[in-house]
Design an enzyme around this catalytic site. Sequence first.
Site, short mmCIF file in Angstrom:
data_model
loop_
_atom_site.label_atom_id
_atom_site.label_comp_id
_atom_site.label_asym_id
_atom_site.label_seq_id
_atom_site.Cartn_x
_atom_site.Cartn_y
_atom_site.Cartn_z
N GLY A 142 8.17 45.65 89.60
CA GLY A 142 9.51 46.23 88.07
C GLY A 142 8.91 46.28 87.54
N CYS A 143 10.16 46.69 86.37
CA CYS A 143 10.30 46.49 84.96
C CYS A 143 9.78 45.70 84.46
CB CYS A 143 11.95 46.47 85.03
SG CYS A 143 12.20 46.56 82.94
N PHE A 144 9.25 45.54 83.72
CA PHE A 144 8.47 44.03 83.41
C PHE A 144 8.79 43.29 82.32
CE2 PHE A 144 4.97 47.89 80.60
CZ PHE A 144 6.60 47.93 79.85
N CYS A 184 12.32 43.12 82.98
CA CYS A 184 12.75 41.76 83.89
C CYS A 184 12.00 40.75 84.24
CB CYS A 184 13.27 42.22 85.09
SG CYS A 184 14.94 43.49 84.56
#
Length: 171
Positions: free
Chosen positions: A9-11, A13
């Site tokens: 997902g969002c890098f 995080c």
Amino acid sequence: MEKATFAGGCFWCMVKPFDSWDGIHKVTSGYMGGHIDNPTYEDVKKGTSGHLEVVEIQYDPSIFPYKELLQIFWQQIDPTDAGGQFQDRGESYKSAIFVHTEEQRKLAEQSKEQLAASGKFSKPIVTEIRDAKTFFEAEDYHQDFYKKSPDHYKEDRVQSGRDEFIDKHWK
């Protein structure tokens, strides 16, 4: 040094969970798996480049083995979600393990099988194991985002539902 590459997902995080261990030398946000060279964040976010947001980890396997990287990876994602991760939806936010060697492939497949057999999740594990391709480093403002913008980072994690999911399944 060896490299490990994970899409979760969002890098933003995905950097912090890997960043503070002995043997981890660098965690870089970037893009992998697509069909265009030198993609920008906007290219990837549109979902038309084929790239996933990833973190590339440079590590010393004699200090921090790949198996331990895999354990951290699984505990950061929802491995049953084929449509993205948490609030981030779409192709570029899917989870994947990009393997650089046959040994990594073997260990990744074993860890995926063990997770599936554990009964921890009622739905199938859909995280893909893919061959590593060219890594494209993300723009500078994405690097070490949790350090540069700690309040925004914390807010994003809370809003995404990621921490709630992790607490429910891994704590």
